[in-house]
Scaffold this active site. Structure first.
Site, PDB file in Angstrom:
ATOM      1  CE  LYS A  80      65.210 -36.624 -98.246  1.00 46.97           C
ATOM      2  NZ  LYS A  80      66.552 -36.107 -98.593  1.00 46.97           N
TER       3      LYS A  80
ATOM      4  NE  ARG B  98      63.372 -33.103-103.454  1.00 46.31           N
ATOM      5  CZ  ARG B  98      63.773 -34.357-103.646  1.00 46.31           C
ATOM      6  NH1 ARG B  98      63.073 -35.353-103.179  1.00 46.31           N
ATOM      7  NH2 ARG B  98      64.897 -34.601-104.287  1.00 46.31           N
TER       8      ARG B  98
ATOM      9  NE  ARG C 251      72.794 -41.395-103.275  1.00 46.83           N
ATOM     10  CZ  ARG C 251      71.783 -40.642-102.843  1.00 46.83           C
ATOM     11  NH1 ARG C 251      71.101 -41.003-101.787  1.00 46.83           N
ATOM     12  NH2 ARG C 251      71.484 -39.519-103.472  1.00 46.83           N
TER      13      ARG C 251
ATOM     14  NE  ARG D  99      70.046 -40.826-107.614  1.00 43.33           N
ATOM     15  CZ  ARG D  99      69.336 -40.423-106.555  1.00 43.33           C
ATOM     16  NH1 ARG D  99      68.973 -41.295-105.635  1.00 43.33           N
ATOM     17  NH2 ARG D  99      68.986 -39.161-106.418  1.00 43.33           N
TER      18      ARG D  99
ATOM     19  NE  ARG E  27      70.020 -34.671-105.884  1.00 45.87           N
ATOM     20  CZ  ARG E  27      70.620 -35.787-105.474  1.00 45.87           C
ATOM     21  NH1 ARG E  27      71.819 -36.113-105.918  1.00 45.87           N
ATOM     22  NH2 ARG E  27      70.021 -36.574-104.627  1.00 45.87           N
TER      23      ARG E  27
HETATM   24  P1  AMP Z   1      65.601 -38.115-104.735  1.00 44.70           P
HETATM   25  O1  AMP Z   1      65.819 -39.549-105.051  1.00 44.70           O
HETATM   26  O2  AMP Z   1      64.542 -37.885-103.703  1.00 44.70           O
HETATM   27  O3  AMP Z   1      66.890 -37.386-104.423  1.00 44.70           O
HETATM   28  O4  AMP Z   1      65.011 -37.444-106.068  1.00 44.70           O
HETATM   29  C1  AMP Z   1      65.757 -37.428-107.263  1.00 44.70           C
HETATM   30  C2  AMP Z   1      65.197 -36.355-108.193  1.00 44.70           C
HETATM   31  O5  AMP Z   1      63.829 -36.667-108.502  1.00 44.70           O
HETATM   32  C3  AMP Z   1      65.145 -34.956-107.600  1.00 44.70           C
HETATM   33  O6  AMP Z   1      66.375 -34.270-107.729  1.00 44.70           O
HETATM   34  C4  AMP Z   1      64.041 -34.333-108.441  1.00 44.70           C
HETATM   35  O7  AMP Z   1      64.491 -34.021-109.745  1.00 44.70           O
HETATM   36  C5  AMP Z   1      63.058 -35.479-108.561  1.00 44.70           C
HETATM   37  N1  AMP Z   1      62.079 -35.490-107.443  1.00 44.70           N
HETATM   38  C6  AMP Z   1      61.928 -36.443-106.483  1.00 44.70           C
HETATM   39  N2  AMP Z   1      60.929 -36.137-105.649  1.00 44.70           N
HETATM   40  C7  AMP Z   1      60.431 -34.948-106.077  1.00 44.70           C
HETATM   41  C8  AMP Z   1      59.390 -34.093-105.626  1.00 44.70           C
HETATM   42  N3  AMP Z   1      58.649 -34.395-104.536  1.00 44.70           N
HETATM   43  N4  AMP Z   1      59.147 -32.953-106.320  1.00 44.70           N
HETATM   44  C9  AMP Z   1      59.872 -32.638-107.415  1.00 44.70           C
HETATM   45  N5  AMP Z   1      60.878 -33.391-107.888  1.00 44.70           N
HETATM   46  C10 AMP Z   1      61.160 -34.544-107.234  1.00 44.70           C
END
Ligand code: AMP
Length: 218
Positions: free
Chosen positions: A13, A88, A127, A159, A170
């Site tokens: 994404k 989310r 990644r 990460r 996740r």
């Molecule tokens: P991402 O980079 O989108 O994979 O997000 C990394 C982490 O940030 C996720 O595993 C969540 O812990 C947190 N996170 C990101 N976006 C959201 C969201 N919209 N709601 C809740 N937690 C989020």
């Protein structure tokens, strides 16, 4: 154009959101990137979010919604946006409906990026990310510069939540919390599906076809 990109962690994404934003003049809004930026700056929100993020859990809705509302007050959002990682869960989707409704805006499309589980695991486990600017690399498909430094000079690392235990969590959180959004957007006839297999260019071409307008060269 106002678009949401949906799909499991690691489906690509972020890469596609960045390119759509660049080529179509949209604001790329990634809640994950915003949270990581808060962490780097050591803000209170960043400190509160840290333990949820590192374990692969969702950060509480009130923190996310406050952050997104603030972002929506910035002027670039009015030209259109592509959302990556938000909403989310159904609560966030409802709050988002209110946020855009108050501005008299409509969402154009929620696009579900789909790829087989094996491809997703390969993408996440390979990644690597720049600590400074969040640019993603992949050990096989888009290797980082040999010196281990990003083009911006930042350190490239894996990460915490791309490690095995957090990745499994996740994936569970996605199934439980986020996948109900597929029927949420299906019901209002805004859902589209795009294959997310193949190279980033191939995926982008599929997205461009779906959204109308040719995929321009980078
Ligand atoms: P991402 O980079 O989108 O994979 O997000 C990394 C982490 O940030 C996720 O595993 C969540 O812990 C947190 N996170 C990101 N976006 C959201 C969201 N919209 N709601 C809740 N937690 C989020």
């Amino acid at each position: 154009m106002r678009i949401i990109l949906l799909g499991p962690p690691g489906v690509g994404k972020g890469t596609q959101a960045q390119r759509l934003a660049r080529e179509r003049g949209l604001a790329a809004i990634s809640t994950g990137d915003m949270l990581r930026d808060h962490r780097r700056r050591g803000t209170r929100l960043g400190r509160e979010a840290q333990r949820y993020m590192d374990s692969g859990a969702l950060v509480p809705d009130d923190l996310i919604l406050g952050m997104v509302e603030e972002r929506f007050r910035e002027p670039d959002v009015a030209a259109g946006f592509v959302l990556d990682g938000f909403p989310r869960n159904v609560e966030q989707a409802k709050a988002f409906d209110t946020l855009v409704g108050l501005r008299g805006w409509m969402l154009d499309r929620a696009i579900l990026l789909e790829a087989p589980q094996a491809a997703i695991v390969e993408r996440i486990s390979g990644r690597r990310t720049c600590r400074a600017c969040d640019r993603p690399y992949h050990v096989k498909f888009d290797p980082p510069p040999a010196a281990g430094r990003c083009a911006c000079g930042g350190e490239i690392h894996q990460r915490e939540d791309d490690r095995e235990a957090a990745v499994a969590e996740r994936a569970r959180v996605y199934e439980r919390e986020t996948s109900p959004l597929i029927s949420y957007y299906e019901r209002v006839k805004l859902l589209a599906r795009a294959p997310a297999t193949g190279t980033p260019d191939a995926v982008y071409a599929a997205l461009a076809t779906l959204l109308g307008g040719a995929a321009c060269a980078r």
